[in-house]
Structures are given as C-alpha cells and as structure tokens.
Design a protein around this motif. Structure first.
Motif, PDB file in Angstrom:
ATOM      1  N   ARG A 271       0.834  -1.206   0.000  1.00 21.91           N
ATOM      2  CA  ARG A 271       0.000   0.000   0.000  1.00 21.91           C
ATOM      3  C   ARG A 271       0.867   1.253   0.000  1.00 21.91           C
ATOM      4  O   ARG A 271       0.600   2.212  -0.720  1.00 21.91           O
ATOM      5  N   ASN A 272       1.912   1.241   0.804  1.00 19.70           N
ATOM      6  CA  ASN A 272       2.771   2.424   0.888  1.00 19.70           C
ATOM      7  C   ASN A 272       3.540   2.642  -0.397  1.00 19.70           C
ATOM      8  O   ASN A 272       3.896   3.785  -0.729  1.00 19.70           O
ATOM      9  N   PHE A 273       3.807   1.567  -1.141  1.00 20.54           N
ATOM     10  CA  PHE A 273       4.464   1.763  -2.434  1.00 20.54           C
ATOM     11  C   PHE A 273       3.587   2.600  -3.364  1.00 20.54           C
ATOM     12  O   PHE A 273       4.113   3.335  -4.210  1.00 20.54           O
ATOM     13  N   GLY A 274       2.279   2.524  -3.197  1.00 23.81           N
ATOM     14  CA  GLY A 274       1.416   3.394  -3.986  1.00 23.81           C
ATOM     15  C   GLY A 274       1.714   4.863  -3.753  1.00 23.81           C
ATOM     16  O   GLY A 274       1.699   5.676  -4.683  1.00 23.81           O
ATOM     17  N   ARG A 275       2.027   5.224  -2.514  1.00 25.24           N
ATOM     18  CA  ARG A 275       2.417   6.603  -2.203  1.00 25.24           C
ATOM     19  C   ARG A 275       3.769   6.922  -2.822  1.00 25.24           C
ATOM     20  O   ARG A 275       3.976   8.024  -3.365  1.00 25.24           O
ATOM     21  N   MET A 276       4.695   5.976  -2.754  1.00 27.92           N
ATOM     22  CA  MET A 276       6.012   6.180  -3.358  1.00 27.92           C
ATOM     23  C   MET A 276       5.883   6.344  -4.867  1.00 27.92           C
ATOM     24  O   MET A 276       6.535   7.229  -5.467  1.00 27.92           O
ATOM     25  N   ALA A 277       5.057   5.522  -5.498  1.00 29.69           N
ATOM     26  CA  ALA A 277       4.879   5.597  -6.959  1.00 29.69           C
ATOM     27  C   ALA A 277       4.314   6.956  -7.349  1.00 29.69           C
ATOM     28  O   ALA A 277       4.738   7.555  -8.354  1.00 29.69           O
ATOM     29  N   ALA A 278       3.360   7.466  -6.564  1.00 22.02           N
ATOM     30  CA  ALA A 278       2.791   8.782  -6.865  1.00 22.02           C
ATOM     31  C   ALA A 278       3.855   9.876  -6.722  1.00 22.02           C
ATOM     32  O   ALA A 278       3.906  10.820  -7.532  1.00 22.02           O
ATOM     33  N   TRP A 279       4.716   9.740  -5.705  1.00 20.62           N
ATOM     34  CA  TRP A 279       5.790  10.726  -5.523  1.00 20.62           C
ATOM     35  C   TRP A 279       6.790  10.668  -6.673  1.00 20.62           C
ATOM     36  O   TRP A 279       7.220  11.715  -7.186  1.00 20.62           O
ATOM     37  N   LEU A 280       7.163   9.478  -7.083  1.00 17.21           N
ATOM     38  CA  LEU A 280       8.091   9.340  -8.208  1.00 17.21           C
ATOM     39  C   LEU A 280       7.475   9.897  -9.492  1.00 17.21           C
ATOM     40  O   LEU A 280       8.177  10.499 -10.320  1.00 17.21           O
ATOM     41  N   ALA A 281       6.178   9.712  -9.656  1.00 15.46           N
ATOM     42  CA  ALA A 281       5.503  10.246 -10.841  1.00 15.46           C
ATOM     43  C   ALA A 281       5.527  11.777 -10.841  1.00 15.46           C
ATOM     44  O   ALA A 281       5.725  12.404 -11.898  1.00 15.46           O
ATOM     45  N   ARG A 282       5.334  12.375  -9.658  1.00 13.83           N
ATOM     46  CA  ARG A 282       5.386  13.834  -9.578  1.00 13.83           C
ATOM     47  C   ARG A 282       6.783  14.356  -9.876  1.00 13.83           C
ATOM     48  O   ARG A 282       6.962  15.531 -10.220  1.00 13.83           O
ATOM     49  N   ASN A 283       7.782  13.500  -9.724  1.00 14.86           N
ATOM     50  CA  ASN A 283       9.172  13.880  -9.990  1.00 14.86           C
ATOM     51  C   ASN A 283       9.727  13.118 -11.196  1.00 14.86           C
ATOM     52  O   ASN A 283      10.903  12.730 -11.217  1.00 14.86           O
ATOM     53  N   ASP A 284       8.876  12.916 -12.183  1.00 12.55           N
ATOM     54  CA  ASP A 284       9.269  12.125 -13.349  1.00 12.55           C
ATOM     55  C   ASP A 284      10.446  12.739 -14.099  1.00 12.55           C
ATOM     56  O   ASP A 284      11.252  12.027 -14.701  1.00 12.55           O
ATOM     57  N   GLY A 285      10.560  14.058 -14.029  1.00 11.88           N
ATOM     58  CA  GLY A 285      11.683  14.691 -14.700  1.00 11.88           C
ATOM     59  C   GLY A 285      13.026  14.273 -14.134  1.00 11.88           C
ATOM     60  O   GLY A 285      14.042  14.266 -14.833  1.00 11.88           O
TER      61      GLY A 285
END
Length: 507
Positions: A271-285
């Motif tokens: 479940r927490n990886f979902g939060r990590m994935a969203a953070w990585l997506a916001r920092n895709d650059g």
C-alpha cells in the motif's frame, strides 16, 4: 491437658522451632535487589561516530557520558525460582537536571527484540532539543535486556538459513532454505534451553520491576520504542500499580503470530508503495519511471521481473541483484524515496561491470567492525524471544503457499519478504506474554503508513488494552521522538499527562 497447659506447650514448641537452623533459614527474608554501580565504558571517537553521532556531537556525547551512571542488577533466570540461578542485567541512569522539580523516572524500552538500550539515555539527550528537555524533570533509565550486550547472554550460529540462488525462488530452493532454518533453530534451541527458553517479554518485564526496586523508584514511567512498546504493554498489564505515564511508539498488535505479522506488514508495504509511486511520478523529470503512479508501478514490477529472469552481477557487490532487490527498494519509507528512486533508475540503465553509485551505496556490504564497538543487536536474543512467543511456527506447505500468494498479490514489494520461516523448527515450548488492560495513563503512537508496525495494529491494541491514540502521519518507524514537533508533544505528555491527537511526522 487443659487449655492453658496446651497453649504453653505450643509456645514452647514454637520457641524450639525458631532456634532450629532449618526453620531459621526458612524465615529469613531475601534481601531486595540493588544496583552494583561501576565505571561506565569509555568509547573512542570512531565508536561514537559508529553509534550514529555526527562529528559535531562527539563532545556532547562525552559530556553526557560523564553524567551517566552504569551498573548491573542481579535477577533470577527463572522468576518462579527466585533462589535459583542468577543472571546479570545491565542498567544506566541519567539523573534529572532539575532535582527540585523532579517528577520521577522514565525507562527507555529498546526495540528488537534484542536491541541494546544501555546508551539510550545519552542518545535521547542528543536526539533533538525537545527530547533533551525530558531529562530536566525525569531521570532517564536505560537497560540491556537479558540476553543483550552487557547483560548475561549466549550466542548461537543461526546463519542465513540457506541463501537462495539469485532469481525466482523455486519450491526446491525454498524447501532447502526451510530445512536449513529448521536445523539452525533446533541446534540453537538445544544449545542452552534453560537460558534460551526464558528469553521472553514477560521475563524481561519482571527483570524491569526488580530494576525499579533496585533504583528505589515507587513507580516507573515508560517510553517504549518498537518491541519496547510490546514490553511496555506487558509490564503495564503485569504491574499496573507500579506504572506511571506510558508512551509507546510504533505499537505492535496484541498478538504474537509471526505468520500474521509478515502478512500484515507485507500488505502495508505494498500500500505504501502506492504513495512512493505517486511521488516518483510527480518527480518524473528526475527519475523517468513514469508520469503517473500506474506507470511507475508497471515500470518497477517489470524491472523486478527482468532482474529475476536475468540477475546482474556487479564486480563491487558481494551478491547479485535480482527481483528481491528491486522489491526491497520499492518498500523503502519516504525518507529514502529519493535514493531508492535513483537506484531504480540506475538499475534500469545499468551497463557497466561495477554497480552504479546509489546502488552500491544501498547494497554494498558493511565494512569491517569498528574496534571497541558495543553490541547493538543480539540476534540470538532476537530469535529466542520471537520464537518462544510465536504460536504459528509454520510448516513448509503453509510457508510456501503464503510466499506464492505474496508474490502474486503484492507484485511490487512481495518478493522482499522471503519465505517467512524464521521460527520453523524452534524446539522450545511456546510461552505467551499476554497483554491486558492496566490502570493509569497510556498513549499509543501509531504511524499512518508504516509497514513495520501497521497502523491498524495500533487500533487493535487500543481496543484490547485501552489508552489514548496519537497518530503520526508518516511511514517512518518510531519517528515520534526524532521529529521536533512530535517530540515536543512526547515531553509535554510526560510533564503534564496530556497530549494532542497527533503530529505530521517525517516527510
């Protein structure tokens, strides 16, 4: 014989018995426990830094060590046989600086099980300015629980339980790991069953109460961290009249089945990886793993499968990188997302024979031990307490089925948990350390997103034993005393008995 004569005869008999050596010995009162105070250890600058202190904190560490008192308390190995074999428990005390306004003593209960708490009073003083305030009105007490560091202990050759070959875990390899774990556990448990069988939370709690008496305290306040929270729950239930204010951070569930513990932790990590994935997506650059959380998840799952099908060997790492390493990166907490994201990107693009820099930083083996370094974790005590209190002790069919389900249902992080057979074959009997409601003030600190102590476990424990819920809105294990805003709440609670509903935690 009349009544008066009969009474005189009984009195005469009592006098005779009181002078009989056996009767005299039986009537003797065993002296109470005392602290055998002795000089505290001295540590080199290298050791102090290895204990987690910065270069700037070394002088402050030494200054607090000058204030610290160190000693040992003798306790029964078996509390049901107080006159039998005695063992030694190491304790420390940092006296309150404001003696005129002193409230009492706070015992810092360490994690693990098996962690050393000997230097916890000093560590607490250097954690942040807020936690240092706790020592103004409270003595801080630290301890090495039985089986750890300066206390009486033993050591087993537990080994890794059979390291798997890199790549997907096969049933054949899993069975070999299981059999190796059973053999190691049986050899350990049989090596000193009298001692190992009494490494339980309940016995540590009884040790703690003897420490309380030896320290001359009518009652103790408790600051429990991780397993120390379980110890605090057990102590409070056993000795409610001797327990003052209690703050428990990263609270365990009110049960001790390791199979259910792994299941709950693994689900929370995914479940927490979902939060990590969203953070990585916001920092895709920066990371280039996807512009949406779904894209990041798909990229990480694919990377794990790729490394399972073709594990990579880097010349400067001892073990190959496979899908389990990718899953390990995916379950890191938010303080490590930046480094974990960088390592995932590096592994996606890796071409050279040596490990990329962040991968090497995260997966390189530890260097040579620092000379004079005290023991910070006793793995034998860790294994014994867990396994003595684990009623599951799963067999191979159940363990293999649970592992397959984790990998299938938790595709990003499930591989990181291994087979989950830590207590398979442990030969000593299960010894419960039950928790129950106690009187007095209690705060249960749960972290919304962490997986080591799942937030729902805090709610379960509150239903079981009561207390005030304090919610930390992060995913970082035992962070409440490390974040200044949260730490201020902790200190205010011990000073006043009142506390807010929670804090933001680490970000």
């Amino acid at each position: 014989m009349n009544h008066r004569t009969s009474l005189a005869a009984l009195l005469a008999l009592a006098v005779l018995l009181s002078h009989h050596p056996a009767a005299a010995n039986a009537s003797e009162t065993r002296p109470g426990p005392t602290v055998d105070w002795k000089p505290c250890p001295e540590y080199s600058d290298e050791v102090i830094r290895a204990l987690g202190m910065s270069e700037q904190q070394v002088p402050a560490f030494r200054a607090q060590m000058k204030r610290l008192r160190c000693g040992t308390v003798s306790v029964p190995l078996d509390h049901a046989d107080p006159g039998g074999r005695q063992i030694s428990v190491a304790v420390t005390r940092l006296a309150a600086s404001d003696r005129a306004r002193r409230i009492g003593a706070v015992t810092v209960l360490p994690g693990g099980p098996g962690n050393s708490g000997y230097l916890d009073p000093v560590r607490m003083m250097l954690r942040n300015e807020q936690m240092a305030r706790l020592n103004e009105r409270y003595d801080l007490i630290g301890l090495d629980p039985r089986g750890v560091n300066n206390s009486t202990k033993v050591a087993c050759e537990l080994g890794p339980g059979g390291m798997p070959e890199p790549g997907p875990l096969t049933e054949e390899t899993a069975r070999r790991i299981y059999n190796a774990q059973v053999a190691a556990n049986q050899a350990c448990g049989d090596s000193d069953p009298a001692f190992l069988g009494r490494l339980t939370t309940e016995n540590v709690a009884r040790d703690l109460d003897l420490i309380r008496t030896a320290m001359g305290e009518r009652e103790l306040s408790l600051l429990g961290l991780s397993w120390g929270s379980w110890l605090g729950m057990v102590y409070r239930g056993m000795f409610p009249g001797r327990t003052a204010r209690v703050f428990l951070d990263s609270v365990p569930p009110p049960w001790t089945r390791l199979d259910e513990h792994v299941k709950g932790s693994a689900q929370a990590a995914e479940r927490n990886f979902g939060r990590m994935a969203a953070w990585l997506a916001r920092n895709d650059g920066t990371y280039g793993l996807g512009a949406t959380a779904r894209q990041v998840r798909d990229a990480v799952v694919k990377l794990g499968r790729d490394y399972d099908s073709r594990p990579r060997t880097f010349t400067d790492l001892q073990r190959p990188i496979d899908g389990s390493a990718i899953a390990d990166l995916a379950r890191r907490n938010s303080t490590e997302w930046a480094r974990a994201g960088k390592a995932l990107t590096e592994l996606r693009d890796a071409t050279g024979p040596t490990a990329p820099p962040t991968v090497k930083e995260l997966f390189a083996s530890m260097g040579a031990p620092v000379p004079g370094m005290p023991e910070t974790l006793n793995i034998t005590m860790n294994r014994a307490v867990k396994c003595n209190e684990d009623s599951s002790r799963v067999g191979f069919p159940a363990a293999w089925q649970a592992y397959q389900q984790r990998v299938e249902r938790l595709p990003a992080t499930g591989r990181a948990w291994g087979l989950g057979v830590e207590c398979a074959g442990w030969p000593l009997p299960v010894r419960d350390s039950p928790v129950k409601r106690g009187r007095g003030s209690l705060v249960l600190s749960g972290h919304l997103h962490e997986f080591m102590s799942v937030y729902d476990w805090t709610l379960q424990t509150r239903r079981a034993i009561g207390g005030t819920l304090y919610t930390v809105a992060d995913d970082v294990h035992v962070s409440a005393t490390r974040v200044p805003d949260c730490a201020a709440d902790v200190v205010a609670y011990f000073d006043t008995g009142r506390i807010d509903r929670g804090c933001p935690g680490m970000s």
